[in-house]
Design an enzyme around this catalytic site. Structure first.
Site, PDB file in Angstrom:
ATOM      1  N   ASP A 169       0.788  -1.249   0.000  1.00 34.61           N
ATOM      2  CA  ASP A 169       0.000   0.000   0.000  1.00 34.61           C
ATOM      3  C   ASP A 169       0.815   1.293   0.000  1.00 34.61           C
ATOM      4  O   ASP A 169       0.471   2.250   0.706  1.00 34.61           O
ATOM      5  CB  ASP A 169      -0.982   0.004   1.188  1.00 34.61           C
ATOM      6  CG  ASP A 169      -1.971  -1.152   1.149  1.00 34.61           C
ATOM      7  OD1 ASP A 169      -1.855  -2.000   0.245  1.00 34.61           O
ATOM      8  OD2 ASP A 169      -2.846  -1.208   2.027  1.00 34.61           O
ATOM      9  N   HIS A 199     -10.432   7.041   1.581  1.00 32.72           N
ATOM     10  CA  HIS A 199      -9.071   6.860   1.063  1.00 32.72           C
ATOM     11  C   HIS A 199      -9.055   5.783  -0.013  1.00 32.72           C
ATOM     12  O   HIS A 199      -9.882   4.873  -0.011  1.00 32.72           O
ATOM     13  CB  HIS A 199      -8.106   6.461   2.204  1.00 32.72           C
ATOM     14  CG  HIS A 199      -8.441   5.138   2.815  1.00 32.72           C
ATOM     15  ND1 HIS A 199      -9.413   4.985   3.775  1.00 32.72           N
ATOM     16  CD2 HIS A 199      -7.958   3.895   2.579  1.00 32.72           C
ATOM     17  CE1 HIS A 199      -9.501   3.710   4.104  1.00 32.72           C
ATOM     18  NE2 HIS A 199      -8.638   3.017   3.382  1.00 32.72           N
ATOM     19  N   LYS A 246      -6.966  -4.910  -3.315  1.00 29.31           N
ATOM     20  CA  LYS A 246      -7.726  -5.525  -2.212  1.00 29.31           C
ATOM     21  C   LYS A 246      -8.644  -4.501  -1.572  1.00 29.31           C
ATOM     22  O   LYS A 246      -8.447  -3.295  -1.762  1.00 29.31           O
ATOM     23  CB  LYS A 246      -6.751  -6.067  -1.156  1.00 29.31           C
ATOM     24  CG  LYS A 246      -5.944  -4.939  -0.515  1.00 29.31           C
ATOM     25  CD  LYS A 246      -4.952  -5.442   0.518  1.00 29.31           C
ATOM     26  CE  LYS A 246      -4.112  -4.307   1.062  1.00 29.31           C
ATOM     27  NZ  LYS A 246      -4.857  -3.354   1.892  1.00 29.31           N
ATOM     28  N   CYS A 257      -2.100  -2.725   7.534  1.00 28.95           N
ATOM     29  CA  CYS A 257      -2.046  -3.640   6.384  1.00 28.95           C
ATOM     30  C   CYS A 257      -0.773  -4.473   6.333  1.00 28.95           C
ATOM     31  O   CYS A 257      -0.817  -5.643   5.949  1.00 28.95           O
ATOM     32  CB  CYS A 257      -2.261  -2.859   5.093  1.00 28.95           C
ATOM     33  SG  CYS A 257      -3.980  -2.307   4.948  1.00 28.95           S
TER      34      CYS A 257
HETATM   35  C1  VGL Z   1      -4.712   0.751   5.716  1.00 26.17           C
HETATM   36  C2  VGL Z   1      -6.214   1.784   7.110  1.00 26.17           C
HETATM   37  C3  VGL Z   1      -7.220   1.622   6.182  1.00 26.17           C
HETATM   38  C4  VGL Z   1      -3.303   0.300   5.473  1.00 26.17           C
HETATM   39  C5  VGL Z   1      -5.706   0.575   4.783  1.00 26.17           C
HETATM   40  O1  VGL Z   1      -2.869   0.242   4.299  1.00 26.17           O
HETATM   41  O2  VGL Z   1      -2.607   0.000   6.469  1.00 26.17           O
HETATM   42  N1  VGL Z   1      -4.978   1.340   6.875  1.00 26.17           N
HETATM   43  N2  VGL Z   1      -6.949   1.014   5.020  1.00 26.17           N
HETATM   44 ZN    ZN Z   2      -8.402   0.951   3.449  1.00 27.31          ZN
END
Ligand code: VGL
Ligand code: ZN
Length: 236
Positions: free
Chosen positions: A9, A97, A122, A176
């Protein structure tokens, strides 16, 4: 031993200065991650991307006030699997987001994506959180729930290449990356989290607690200049 790197991510919305869910210092990880991406010891280099529909359950504005402040409030989320709806989890609410197709969902240009062999999108099922690139928050795989929350069956892709060891980096270390590393260990792989190549939503005490969880799950917390990474290319 055959190793894979999973870059989790590294997207605009998780990076300062403009990300909607910016993780402190996330963009500064790029040089460390690029060095890992260029390590010839990896058989497979994977990048995951959070990719949510606008009505995703984790988005704070999709819930009624007053208890819908991002970061502050939590909701009860039900398992979307048929017959398991009574199983619930406490879900933290986030700012909007990584909406599919938006600039915020793009991988930051500082990451050397020419070295990426496989992308995993995902979090595409609006009904459930999916921090891990392997499964949703309840551990459901798509085949079990008859939906598409993810576009790659990651465990299968790793098995197909004979991967035995997985190294996880990126953001957020305490969300994540943590859950991806834990699911890799659960999948029977040797799982490593490279600590200097992650940044966290809640650094400090939050990260210390996350490390306890990681170790309990059998994940090894290592450093990019340590012997585990060094051993990949024979430079220890
Ligand atoms: C994530 C919060 C919400 C991450 C993804 O990538 O850690 N955190 N969605
Ligand atoms: Zn997220």
């Amino acid at each position: 031993m055959k190793a894979a790197l999973i870059v989790v991510d590294m997207q605009e919305d998780f990076c300062p200065p403009n990300g909607s869910l910016a993780v402190n210092e996330a963009r500064t990880l790029a040089p460390t991650i690029n060095t890992l991406l260029s390590n010839p010891g990896f058989t497979l280099r994977i990048a995951s991307q959070d990719s949510h529909p606008p009505n995703h359950i984790s988005f704070a504005p999709n819930h009624p006030p007053p208890n819908n402040l991002p970061f502050e409030h939590f909701i009860e989320m039900s398992n979307p699997a048929a017959g398991k709806e009574t199983e619930t989890k406490r879900q933290r609410l986030w700012p909007i987001h990584c909406v599919e197709g938006t600039k915020g969902a793009e991988i930051i240009p500082e990451i050397d994506t020419k070295n990426i062999d496989l992308y995993v999108r995902k979090g595409m099922d609006a009904r459930v959180e999916m921090y891990s690139a392997f499964a949703d928050a309840f551990g459901n795989l798509d085949a079990e729930v008859n939906r598409s929350s993810v576009d790659v069956h990651l465990k299968g892709a790793l098995e197909e290449k004979g991967i035995t060891d997985v190294f996880c980096v990126g953001v957020a270390g305490d969300y994540c990356v943590k859950y991806t590393a834990i699911d890799a260990a659960r999948a029977g792989l040797r799982s490593y989290l490279v600590e200097d190549a992650v940044r966290c939503v809640d650094p400090g005490v939050g990260w210390e607690e996350a490390k306890r969880e990681l170790r309990e799950a059998g994940v090894l917390v290592v450093r990019s200049d340590g012997p585990e990474v060094g051993g990949l290319s024979g430079v220890v």
